[in-house]
Scaffold this active site. Structure first.
Site, PDB file in Angstrom:
ATOM      1  CG  ASP A   1       4.618   3.842 -14.180  1.00 13.78           C
ATOM      2  OD1 ASP A   1       4.424   3.037 -13.600  1.00 13.78           O
ATOM      3  OD2 ASP A   1       3.787   3.240 -15.574  1.00 13.78           O
ATOM      4  CB  VAL A   2       6.200   2.414  -8.942  1.00 15.37           C
ATOM      5  CG1 VAL A   2       6.911   3.699  -8.389  1.00 15.37           C
ATOM      6  CG2 VAL A   2       4.835   2.287  -9.400  1.00 15.37           C
TER       7      VAL A   2
ATOM      8  CG  ASP B   1       4.445  11.262  -8.147  1.00 16.99           C
ATOM      9  OD1 ASP B   1       3.614  11.053  -6.941  1.00 16.99           O
ATOM     10  OD2 ASP B   1       3.952  11.202  -9.545  1.00 16.99           O
TER      11      ASP B   1
ATOM     12  CE1 TYR C   1      -5.268   1.358  -3.000  1.00 18.89           C
ATOM     13  CE2 TYR C   1      -6.827   0.588  -1.180  1.00 18.89           C
ATOM     14  CZ  TYR C   1      -5.921   1.558  -1.972  1.00 18.89           C
ATOM     15  OH  TYR C   1      -4.804   1.778  -0.782  1.00 18.89           O
TER      16      TYR C   1
ATOM     17  CG  ASN D   1       3.497   7.235  -0.468  1.00 17.78           C
ATOM     18  OD1 ASN D   1       3.018   6.651   0.464  1.00 17.78           O
ATOM     19  ND2 ASN D   1       3.593   7.835  -1.142  1.00 17.78           N
TER      20      ASN D   1
ATOM     21  CB  THR E   1      -4.054  11.642  -0.096  1.00 17.22           C
ATOM     22  OG1 THR E   1      -4.924  10.838  -0.027  1.00 17.22           O
ATOM     23  CG2 THR E   1      -3.665  11.417   1.558  1.00 17.22           C
TER      24      THR E   1
ATOM     25  CE  LYS F   1      -2.515   0.133  -1.118  1.00 19.57           C
ATOM     26  NZ  LYS F   1      -0.743   0.557  -1.893  1.00 19.57           N
TER      27      LYS F   1
HETATM   28  N1  LIG Z   1      -5.418   8.048   1.358  1.00 19.84           N
HETATM   29  C1  LIG Z   1      -5.941   7.397   2.172  1.00 19.84           C
HETATM   30  O1  LIG Z   1      -7.003   7.315   2.237  1.00 19.84           O
HETATM   31  C2  LIG Z   1      -5.057   6.095   1.763  1.00 19.84           C
HETATM   32  C3  LIG Z   1      -5.250   4.869   2.841  1.00 19.84           C
HETATM   33  C4  LIG Z   1      -4.723   3.176   2.590  1.00 19.84           C
HETATM   34  C5  LIG Z   1      -3.727   3.540   1.500  1.00 19.84           C
HETATM   35  N2  LIG Z   1      -3.457   4.723   0.892  1.00 19.84           N
HETATM   36  C6  LIG Z   1      -1.616   3.952   0.598  1.00 19.84           C
HETATM   37  O2  LIG Z   1      -1.229   5.224   0.509  1.00 19.84           O
HETATM   38  C7  LIG Z   1       0.097   5.911  -0.641  1.00 19.84           C
HETATM   39  C8  LIG Z   1      -0.030   7.342  -1.299  1.00 19.84           C
HETATM   40  O3  LIG Z   1      -1.360   7.791  -1.743  1.00 19.84           O
HETATM   41  P1  LIG Z   1      -2.135   8.738  -0.973  1.00 19.84           P
HETATM   42  O4  LIG Z   1      -3.296   9.414   0.421  1.00 19.84           O
HETATM   43  O5  LIG Z   1      -0.913   9.763  -0.239  1.00 19.84           O
HETATM   44  O6  LIG Z   1      -2.427   9.310  -2.763  1.00 19.84           O
HETATM   45  P2  LIG Z   1      -2.040  10.424  -3.588  1.00 19.84           P
HETATM   46  O7  LIG Z   1      -2.875  10.277  -4.322  1.00 19.84           O
HETATM   47  O8  LIG Z   1      -2.034  11.688  -3.223  1.00 19.84           O
HETATM   48  O9  LIG Z   1      -0.894  10.211  -3.565  1.00 19.84           O
HETATM   49  C9  LIG Z   1      -0.396   9.527  -4.366  1.00 19.84           C
HETATM   50  C10 LIG Z   1       0.881   9.285  -5.560  1.00 19.84           C
HETATM   51  O10 LIG Z   1       1.498   8.664  -6.161  1.00 19.84           O
HETATM   52  C11 LIG Z   1       1.932   8.994  -7.259  1.00 19.84           C
HETATM   53  N3  LIG Z   1       1.208   7.383  -8.388  1.00 19.84           N
HETATM   54  C12 LIG Z   1       0.467   6.710  -8.623  1.00 19.84           C
HETATM   55  N4  LIG Z   1       0.843   5.937 -10.410  1.00 19.84           N
HETATM   56  C13 LIG Z   1       2.320   5.866  -9.845  1.00 19.84           C
HETATM   57  C14 LIG Z   1       3.048   5.235 -10.510  1.00 19.84           C
HETATM   58  N5  LIG Z   1       2.681   4.030 -11.474  1.00 19.84           N
HETATM   59  N6  LIG Z   1       4.327   5.077 -10.470  1.00 19.84           N
HETATM   60  C15 LIG Z   1       4.798   6.644  -9.751  1.00 19.84           C
HETATM   61  N7  LIG Z   1       4.099   6.929  -9.160  1.00 19.84           N
HETATM   62  C16 LIG Z   1       2.194   6.709  -8.994  1.00 19.84           C
HETATM   63  C17 LIG Z   1       0.879  10.219  -7.581  1.00 19.84           C
HETATM   64  O11 LIG Z   1       0.940  10.634  -9.228  1.00 19.84           O
HETATM   65  C18 LIG Z   1       0.207  10.434  -6.536  1.00 19.84           C
HETATM   66  O12 LIG Z   1       0.989  12.114  -6.731  1.00 19.84           O
HETATM   67  C19 LIG Z   1      -0.482   4.955  -1.425  1.00 19.84           C
HETATM   68  O13 LIG Z   1      -0.296   3.479  -1.997  1.00 19.84           O
HETATM   69  C20 LIG Z   1      -2.099   4.642  -1.112  1.00 19.84           C
HETATM   70  O14 LIG Z   1      -2.931   3.301  -1.627  1.00 19.84           O
HETATM   71  C21 LIG Z   1      -3.674   5.598   1.361  1.00 19.84           C
END
Ligand SMILES: NC(=O)c1ccc[n+]([C@@H]2O[C@H](COP(=O)([O-])OP(=O)(O)OC[C@H]3O[C@@H](n4cnc5c(N)ncnc54)[C@H](O)[C@@H]3O)[C@@H](O)[C@H]2O)c1
Length: 255
Positions: A63-64, A37, A153, A90, A188, A157
């Site tokens: 940083d991805v 992360d 966004y 993810n 989340t 996606k």
């Molecule tokens: N929560 C939702 O409703 C939802 C819905 C659809 C998709 N998603 C996707 O699920 C995935 C996980 O998100 P989540 O909901 O667990 O949110 P979250 O914010 O809890 O977790 C996201 C994590 O990604 C990390 N991150 C962000 N940018 C980064 C980078 N450049 N390099 C490395 N790490 C990075 C953050 O520090 C965080 O720990 C994401 O891809 C998000 O787009 C989430």
């Protein structure tokens, strides 16, 4: 025996939410987990939580959106655990902005993290995966339908789904598969619910009411399935986990 006994698994975005749930579940199933992360302290805290259960975990700050960081997290898996058997790419970030107020800066940021991040992750991971390894990428239901309040966004996606499909043949001769997950709303930090989710026994998870909010573990369980040999016949696909919301039209009225 766990589903991932003796395997090494990389999870990105693993300091929080879906990634933190997945890292814990992979570990419960026997995997040694690289917890990656950009939030170094958060990644370390999740790795420590996993180690306290007796499983193996190693935190990596990455940083991805940076190619070198993606290569470094793969190297960390191989150096620490001797192999890379599965990767759950993810990490992602969400910004909500009406289209009229969407900016070029935000558009580029959303693409850098959500789409380029997935591209660089797959470039690093796919050649390194062991035979019959699997990569899983988190897309979104907004990669399948447009999202008027988050055009950048949603566009990124949509690109993730194209990337999953387009990369799925590349290493298929070695049994390597690439699949995506499209979550609907999940509880989340992205939706204001902070913290590392706790994990329940997988067979006790309750169903989400129609169109309701999923738990991070609902998505994690799907990631484990797609990363495991149990999904050996599935490649280049995405699976929607949205409590039925996109399945029929018009949507049912909220209960
Ligand atoms: N929560 C939702 O409703 C939802 C819905 C659809 C998709 N998603 C996707 O699920 C995935 C996980 O998100 P989540 O909901 O667990 O949110 P979250 O914010 O809890 O977790 C996201 C994590 O990604 C990390 N991150 C962000 N940018 C980064 C980078 N450049 N390099 C490395 N790490 C990075 C953050 O520090 C965080 O720990 C994401 O891809 C998000 O787009 C989430």
């Amino acid at each position: 025996m766990g589903m991932f006994e003796g395997k090494a698994v990389l999870v990105t975005g693993a300091a929080s939410g879906i990634g933190a749930a997945a890292a814990q579940r992979f570990a419960e199933e026997g995997a040694a987990v690289v917890v990656a992360d950009m939030n170094r302290d958060g990644a370390e805290a999740v790795a420590e939580l996993i180690r306290k259960t007796g499983a193996r975990a190693h935190a990596v700050a990455a940083d991805v959106a940076k190619a070198d960081d993606n290569q470094a997290m793969v190297k960390a898996a191989i150096d620490r655990f001797g192999a890379l058997d599965a990767a759950y790419l993810n990490a992602g970030a969400y910004v909500q902005t009406p289209f009229e107020e969407e900016t070029e800066v935000n558009f580029e940021r959303m693409f850098a993290i959500n789409l380029k991040g997935a591209f660089l992750g797959l470039k690093a991971v796919l050649p390194a995966l062991s035979k019959n390894g699997a990569a899983v990428v988190t897309a979104s239901t907004s990669g399948v339908i447009g999202l008027g309040v988050a055009a950048a966004y949603s566009s990124a996606k949509h690109g993730v789904i194209g990337l999953v499909r387009s990369s799925s043949q590349a290493f298929a001769a070695r049994g390597t598969r690439v699949n995506g997950i499209c979550p609907g709303p999940v509880a989340t930090a992205i939706l204001g619910i902070e913290g590392v989710p706790s994990i329940a026994p997988a067979d006790t998870l309750e169903a989400t009411p129609y169109a309701g909010m999923l738990t991070p573990q609902h998505i994690a369980e799907l990631a484990l399935f797609l990363a495991s040999p149990r999904s050996g016949g599935i490649n280049g696909q995405y699976m929607i986990a949205d409590a039925g919301f996109l399945a029929s039209y018009p949507p049912m009225p909220a209960a």
